[in-house]
Write an enzyme that holds these catalytic residues in place. Structure first.
Site, PDB file in Angstrom:
ATOM      1  N   HIS A 112       7.615 -26.935  -1.492  1.00  0.00           N
ATOM      2  CA  HIS A 112       7.045 -28.087  -2.363  1.00  0.00           C
ATOM      3  C   HIS A 112       5.780 -27.633  -3.019  1.00  0.00           C
ATOM      4  CE1 HIS A 112       9.185 -31.221  -0.293  1.00  0.00           C
ATOM      5  NE2 HIS A 112       9.677 -30.179   0.668  1.00  0.00           N
ATOM      6  N   GLU A 172       0.876  -1.208   0.008  1.00  0.00           N
ATOM      7  CA  GLU A 172      -0.035  -0.071  -0.027  1.00  0.00           C
ATOM      8  C   GLU A 172       0.867   1.156   0.095  1.00  0.00           C
ATOM      9  OE1 GLU A 172      -4.152  -0.752   1.900  1.00  0.00           O
ATOM     10  OE2 GLU A 172      -3.206   0.768   3.095  1.00  0.00           O
ATOM     11  N   LYS A 231     -13.987   0.801  -3.619  1.00  0.00           N
ATOM     12  CA  LYS A 231     -15.123   1.155  -2.785  1.00  0.00           C
ATOM     13  C   LYS A 231     -16.145   1.917  -3.447  1.00  0.00           C
ATOM     14  CE  LYS A 231     -12.352   1.874   1.400  1.00  0.00           C
ATOM     15  NZ  LYS A 231     -11.761   2.870   2.503  1.00  0.00           N
TER      16      LYS A 231
HETATM   17  O1  PA5 Z   1      -3.307   1.454   5.860  1.00  0.00           O
HETATM   18  C1  PA5 Z   1      -4.712   1.983   5.601  1.00  0.00           C
HETATM   19  O2  PA5 Z   1      -4.680   3.226   5.776  1.00  0.00           O
HETATM   20  C2  PA5 Z   1      -5.732   1.113   5.367  1.00  0.00           C
HETATM   21  O3  PA5 Z   1      -5.274  -0.261   5.174  1.00  0.00           O
HETATM   22  C3  PA5 Z   1      -6.619   1.099   6.379  1.00  0.00           C
HETATM   23  O4  PA5 Z   1      -6.180   0.631   7.620  1.00  0.00           O
HETATM   24  C4  PA5 Z   1      -8.036   0.320   6.151  1.00  0.00           C
HETATM   25  O5  PA5 Z   1      -8.622   0.736   5.038  1.00  0.00           O
HETATM   26  C5  PA5 Z   1      -8.850   0.414   7.315  1.00  0.00           C
HETATM   27  O6  PA5 Z   1      -9.154   1.637   7.415  1.00  0.00           O
HETATM   28  P1  PA5 Z   1     -10.336   2.107   8.778  1.00  0.00           P
HETATM   29  O7  PA5 Z   1      -8.958   1.699   9.802  1.00  0.00           O
HETATM   30  O8  PA5 Z   1     -10.349   3.501   8.478  1.00  0.00           O
HETATM   31  O9  PA5 Z   1     -11.477   1.255   8.842  1.00  0.00           O
END
Ligand code: PA5
Length: 445
Positions: free
Chosen positions: A307, A286, A421
């Site tokens: 394996h 990310e 989303k």
């Molecule tokens: O790293 C990030 O920002 C994302 O992976 C969030 O943690 C994830 O989308 C969850 O978001 P939230 O904590 O707002 O529900």
């Protein structure tokens, strides 16, 4: 040093002068990060978090963990992405992947809200039958659909079981200090709240209440964890790459990427590391996967994957390098017994500690893989405990930030996560998405 970096197995692919050549980029990344002048500089709270955290809240987390232990047999931890992976990684790394099945004096912990699978949700509900339950809902934004759906279900379950007032004392809410639907609900209902600071992004938040409450509830030593992270912060504060293994690791992965190794496989010989690798994949995937760039973070557990994917690593497309997390001492020894008949022909291993066999498998694999064209970086850690977890988390977070800046991306945002989303909301008919829905449905025909 709790993390020992070994670059010897990259020598056939990267010459020492190549590492020196990227030094100015590393120094520039360090300077931007520490001066707070780089991309995403409103999300740098994780840098000093191991020393500058809210001590009053930390004490409250420990008290809440003790109450959870007293009040329930099952703790449901609801969250996704950065609000899920760190806690699960820590519990498996520090306790065990079999945490729920092993004898203990802390509650079973089930994670919900990290998928929308009705099958998975129903299974967790079945596991809760007849048990006393507490819930920790974790969402920084307080608006993410997957955890919101799961919370609706478990909140109703608690209300039905304990009544509206009883339910309130069993719900712990970890979210933004002021904003979001969840914060508003928590304030209205009087749930105990913990904060994910504004300047700490989701995937950098395991050392905040986001990770700390479930980790403490699982009986892990969160003081030792913070100490580990604080020691890593000191160990990797030097701008000089010669003195900073974290920066040398960041530099090496960028050099390998520039040479066509587009996939980094995080490897461990311990199944208890599997969720830590999932956390690592989110952190790097990310943070770096944007603007058409970035190493693809993958993971394998050996011998298991030797394996299945071992053939590919040895002999398939030459696109990857491995980062092997070598764990010095296993949590428990196991000595192989002599068999009078030697029915399986493996008496040559009698009396041997299984960890030595695992070690030889590792050495043999590294040599075979580098021979086959897959460079290996080795990160040796002494053992799997809370201190090492904190240290390793900080090592990877800092390496990720430096690496992202070297790559020229903003390591602290995640604009790409929004695309799915929007489509999901449109296809589900969320008010305000009517035009998108029509356009998407046309494409699906
Ligand atoms: O790293 C990030 O920002 C994302 O992976 C969030 O943690 C994830 O989308 C969850 O978001 P939230 O904590 O707002 O529900």
């Amino acid at each position: 040093m709790p993390v020992e970096l070994n670059l010897n197995y990259t020598q056939n692919y990267v010459r020492p002068h190549e590492l020196e050549a990227v030094w100015p980029q590393v120094a520039a990344a360090h300077n931007s990060l520490h001066a707070g002048t780089g991309l995403g500089n409103d999300f740098l709270g994780w840098i000093d978090l191991p020393v500058h955290y809210d001590k009053e809240e930390f004490a409250r987390i420990k008290a809440a963990a003790a109450r959870i232990k007293k009040d329930c047999q099952v703790l449901i931890v609801i969250g996704i992405g950065g609000s899920y992976l760190g806690a699960r990684a820590a519990i498996e790394f520090i306790q065990s992947p079999q945490y729920n099945s092993l004898p203990k004096d802390t509650p079973d912990i089930y994670f919900a809200g990290n998928s929308i699978s009705p099958t998975y949700l129903n299974e967790i509900l079945r596991l809760c039958e007849g048990k006393d339950i507490c819930v920790n809902i974790i969402s920084k934004s307080g608006t993410t659909t997957e955890p919101a759906l799961a919370f609706r279900v478990f909140r109703e379950l608690l209300i039905n079981k304990y009544g509206p007032e009883g339910a309130k004392t069993r719900i712990y809410c970890t979210t933004d200090k002021a904003r979001g639907t969840l914060k508003e609900l928590a304030a209205r209902e009087g749930y105990e709240c913990f904060v994910i600071p504004d300047d700490v992004g989701g995937r950098f938040s395991v050392l905040t209440a986001c990770g700390l409450l479930p980790i403490a509830a699982a009986g892990c030593d969160i003081d030792a964890m913070m100490r580990g992270a604080a020691d890593a912060r000191s160990a990797y504060s030097a701008a000089d790459m010669d003195k900073n293994d974290c920066y040398r690791y960041a530099a090496m992965r960028n050099i390998l990427y520039a040479k066509g190794k587009a996939v980094e496989v995080l490897v461990s010989y311990e199944p208890a590391f599997a969720m830590m690798a999932e956390w690592f994949k989110q952190l790097f995937g990310e943070s770096e996967g944007k603007d058409g760039k970035g190493l693809y973070p993958a993971s394998m557990i050996f011998s298991t994957d030797l394996h299945s994917l071992g053939q590919f690593v040895q002999d398939g497309s030459r696109v990857m390098f491995e980062t092997v997390v070598d764990i010095g001492t296993p949590r428990a020894d196991f000595f192989i017994k002599e068999d009078a008949e030697n029915f399986d022909g493996i008496n040559f291993l009698s009396g041997q500690n299984m960890s030595i066999v695992n070690d030889k498998a590792k050495q043999g694999t590294i040599l075979a893989h580098i021979e086959g064209g897959t460079p290996n970086i080795v990160l040796k850690i002494p053992e799997m405990n809370a201190y090492e977890f904190g240290f390793l988390v900080y090592f990877f977070e800092k390496a990720c930030a430096i690496s992202g800046y070297m790559l020229g991306v903003n390591p602290f945002d995640q604009p790409g996560v929004e695309a799915y989303k929007r489509n999901m909301f449109a296809l589900l008919g969320k008010p305000g998405y009517e035009e998108e829905r029509a356009a998407l449905e046309k494409k699906l025909k």
